[in-house]
Design an enzyme around this catalytic site. Structure first.
Site, PDB file in Angstrom:
ATOM      1  N   THR A 195       0.794  -1.221   0.000  1.00 32.13           N
ATOM      2  CA  THR A 195       0.000   0.000   0.000  1.00 32.13           C
ATOM      3  C   THR A 195       0.839   1.291   0.000  1.00 32.13           C
ATOM      4  O   THR A 195       1.990   1.261   0.409  1.00 32.13           O
ATOM      5  CB  THR A 195      -0.838  -0.069   1.304  1.00 32.13           C
ATOM      6  OG1 THR A 195      -1.608  -1.254   1.228  1.00 32.13           O
ATOM      7  CG2 THR A 195      -1.711   1.115   1.520  1.00 32.13           C
ATOM      8  N   ARG A 223     -13.235  -8.374  -1.073  1.00 32.01           N
ATOM      9  CA  ARG A 223     -12.556  -8.134   0.219  1.00 32.01           C
ATOM     10  C   ARG A 223     -12.239  -6.638   0.375  1.00 32.01           C
ATOM     11  O   ARG A 223     -11.768  -5.981  -0.530  1.00 32.01           O
ATOM     12  CB  ARG A 223     -11.275  -8.948   0.263  1.00 32.01           C
ATOM     13  CG  ARG A 223     -10.461  -8.781   1.547  1.00 32.01           C
ATOM     14  CD  ARG A 223      -9.310  -7.830   1.355  1.00 32.01           C
ATOM     15  NE  ARG A 223      -8.441  -7.775   2.530  1.00 32.01           N
ATOM     16  CZ  ARG A 223      -7.452  -6.895   2.677  1.00 32.01           C
ATOM     17  NH1 ARG A 223      -7.215  -6.003   1.741  1.00 32.01           N
ATOM     18  NH2 ARG A 223      -6.719  -6.893   3.766  1.00 32.01           N
ATOM     19  N   ILE A 224     -12.513  -6.120   1.547  1.00 29.18           N
ATOM     20  CA  ILE A 224     -12.173  -4.730   1.865  1.00 29.18           C
ATOM     21  C   ILE A 224     -11.156  -4.749   2.996  1.00 29.18           C
ATOM     22  O   ILE A 224     -11.327  -5.464   3.990  1.00 29.18           O
ATOM     23  CB  ILE A 224     -13.448  -3.941   2.256  1.00 29.18           C
ATOM     24  CG1 ILE A 224     -14.318  -3.763   0.994  1.00 29.18           C
ATOM     25  CG2 ILE A 224     -13.100  -2.589   2.872  1.00 29.18           C
ATOM     26  CD1 ILE A 224     -15.672  -3.161   1.240  1.00 29.18           C
ATOM     27  N   GLY A 225     -10.083  -3.996   2.845  1.00 26.06           N
ATOM     28  CA  GLY A 225      -9.036  -3.946   3.859  1.00 26.06           C
ATOM     29  C   GLY A 225      -9.146  -2.707   4.731  1.00 26.06           C
ATOM     30  O   GLY A 225     -10.197  -2.071   4.814  1.00 26.06           O
ATOM     31  N   ASP A 226      -8.036  -2.364   5.370  1.00 28.95           N
ATOM     32  CA  ASP A 226      -8.033  -1.221   6.301  1.00 28.95           C
ATOM     33  C   ASP A 226      -7.944   0.131   5.594  1.00 28.95           C
ATOM     34  O   ASP A 226      -8.385   1.145   6.136  1.00 28.95           O
ATOM     35  CB  ASP A 226      -6.822  -1.318   7.239  1.00 28.95           C
ATOM     36  CG  ASP A 226      -5.510  -1.290   6.439  1.00 28.95           C
ATOM     37  OD1 ASP A 226      -5.275  -2.237   5.658  1.00 28.95           O
ATOM     38  OD2 ASP A 226      -4.756  -0.303   6.567  1.00 28.95           O
ATOM     39  N   THR A 245      -0.110   0.765   6.958  1.00 22.08           N
ATOM     40  CA  THR A 245       0.181  -0.195   5.898  1.00 22.08           C
ATOM     41  C   THR A 245       0.526  -1.545   6.513  1.00 22.08           C
ATOM     42  O   THR A 245       1.102  -1.602   7.601  1.00 22.08           O
ATOM     43  CB  THR A 245       1.343   0.284   5.014  1.00 22.08           C
ATOM     44  OG1 THR A 245       1.734  -0.799   4.166  1.00 22.08           O
ATOM     45  CG2 THR A 245       2.552   0.735   5.820  1.00 22.08           C
ATOM     46  N   GLY A 246       0.179  -2.621   5.813  1.00 24.82           N
ATOM     47  CA  GLY A 246       0.464  -3.958   6.332  1.00 24.82           C
ATOM     48  C   GLY A 246      -0.758  -4.828   6.156  1.00 24.82           C
ATOM     49  O   GLY A 246      -1.581  -4.600   5.261  1.00 24.82           O
ATOM     50  N   GLU A 247      -0.886  -5.821   6.990  1.00 27.56           N
ATOM     51  CA  GLU A 247      -2.003  -6.761   6.865  1.00 27.56           C
ATOM     52  C   GLU A 247      -3.280  -6.097   7.370  1.00 27.56           C
ATOM     53  O   GLU A 247      -3.440  -5.839   8.565  1.00 27.56           O
ATOM     54  CB  GLU A 247      -1.695  -8.018   7.674  1.00 27.56           C
ATOM     55  CG  GLU A 247      -2.672  -9.133   7.411  1.00 27.56           C
ATOM     56  CD  GLU A 247      -2.375 -10.336   8.282  1.00 27.56           C
ATOM     57  OE1 GLU A 247      -1.274 -10.909   8.170  1.00 27.56           O
ATOM     58  OE2 GLU A 247      -3.239 -10.681   9.095  1.00 27.56           O
ATOM     59  N   GLY A 248      -4.171  -5.805   6.432  1.00 28.74           N
ATOM     60  CA  GLY A 248      -5.365  -5.023   6.735  1.00 28.74           C
ATOM     61  C   GLY A 248      -6.198  -5.572   7.868  1.00 28.74           C
ATOM     62  O   GLY A 248      -6.707  -4.821   8.709  1.00 28.74           O
TER      63      GLY A 248
HETATM   64  N1  GLY Z   1      -3.092  -2.681   4.124  1.00 30.91           N
HETATM   65  C1  GLY Z   1      -3.596  -3.027   2.864  1.00 30.91           C
HETATM   66  C2  GLY Z   1      -4.606  -4.074   2.879  1.00 30.91           C
HETATM   67  O1  GLY Z   1      -4.602  -4.939   3.736  1.00 30.91           O
HETATM   68  O2  GLY Z   1      -5.439  -4.065   2.020  1.00 30.91           O
END
Ligand code: GLY
Length: 324
Positions: A195, A223-226, A245-248
């Site tokens: 991101t 899928r929707i992230g952060d 940024t990272g694992e949403g």
């Molecule tokens: N941080 C980006 C996502 O998980 O979509």
């Protein structure tokens, strides 16, 4: 008031063996985007305009995971998302499931400025984009051959990628013997993109944040992230601005961006203390990072992933560009 400050990120989760040319490419792009932001701040552009300008630049370059170069869904398509927030009045705009809009961050800005809502998604967001006359392109424009190769490997590894590398071992013995993808001449690893985001405090002490992404490689359709979620991936108020940024999924669980502002507001912590507190208490290990500025002109970049592509500067002459 402490003067202006700016930070830019190009994603968390960096391969420790990232080849030198790839490191240099990232550093050049981050430095260029930082300079664009600095020039805009020196020309007295408001924080909200600066974050949009910088994120547009990152979306247009295919290196990171936003706009052109976005990560692909499990079906090989692109579903982009972005958000923007103006700390001066806490107005915000966000979009998800965008497939043809060249610069999703500007569509998020239009949601904020020209719609009665804060968040539009999928067909509604695309319809709004047409009404607003924003630049639209074929879905193919966003899809790079690197990302097609990465999706193939992600599928073989049965993996949804947030990390910048998946070891070939996880793709099975055949992949190790005959690496299916060579990138930068190195068949040893597979690079997954991340991101982008920008946070700014201008010389008036106004804060703003923007974040844009293609999400995770091999994500489920829908899928929707952060990144588009105000309070999770993006937040700005009269105290600070944050982009994550990272694992949403981990960032959403931690409501990371809003928590930084909340501990500053309710516990009276300064920016650095607040960021350290939130990353220490709210974020699963190894998952993410963030950039943040305060209305006092402070700036910080912190992560608990292996690395985070980042660049920041302040009016007092401080500047940093880093990967690990
Ligand atoms: N941080 C980006 C996502 O998980 O979509």
């Amino acid at each position: 008031m402490g003067g202006w400050a700016i930070a830019v990120h190009g994603g968390a989760g960096v391969d420790p063996n990232l080849p030198k040319d790839r490191q240099e490419q990232a550093t050049r792009l981050l430095t260029r985007c930082l300079q664009i932001g600095i020039s805009a701040l020196r020309s007295s552009l408001p924080a909200i305009d600066v974050v949009e300008l910088v994120v547009r630049e990152l979306e247009t370059d295919p290196f990171f995971n936003s706009g052109r170069g976005s990560a692909l869904t499990e079906k090989g398509t692109v579903e982009m998302e972005a958000s923007i927030m103006d700390g001066a009045d806490r107005r915000c705009g966000a979009v998800s499931g965008v497939t043809t809009v060249k610069n999703p961050v500007s569509l998020a800005r239009l949601v904020m400025d020209k719609s009665p809502h804060s968040y539009l998604a999928f067909s509604g967001a695309e319809e709004f984009a047409k009404q607003m006359g924003v630049e639209m392109v074929e879905n193919d424009y966003f899809i790079t051959s690197d990302n097609v190769g990465m999706l193939k490997l992600a599928k073989e590894a049965n993996s949804i990628l947030f990390d910048y590398r998946i070891p070939l071992e996880s793709c099975g013995a055949a992949a190790v013997e005959n690496p299916p993808l060579h990138m930068n001449g190195l068949p040893i690893s597979v690079y997954a993109p991340e991101t982008v985001g920008c946070v700014v405090v201008d010389s008036q002490g106004h804060c703003a944040a923007a974040t844009s992404t293609g999400g995770l490689m091999n994500k489920m359709v829908g899928r929707i992230g952060d990144s588009p979620l105000i309070g999770s991936g993006t937040y700005a108020c009269d105290i600070c601005a944050v982009s994550c940024t990272g694992e949403g999924e981990a960032i959403i669980r931690g409501t990371l961006a809003r928590d930084v502002a909340a501990v500053m507001e309710y516990k009276g912590l300064d920016l650095q203390e607040a960021v350290d507190f939130v990353i220490g208490k709210r974020l699963d290990k190894g998952k993410a990072g963030l950039i943040a500025v305060s209305s006092k002109g402070e700036v910080t970049c912190r992560f608990n992933s292996v690395g985070m592509f980042r660049a920041c500067a302040a009016e007092d002459g401080y500047m940093e560009v880093g990967i690990w």
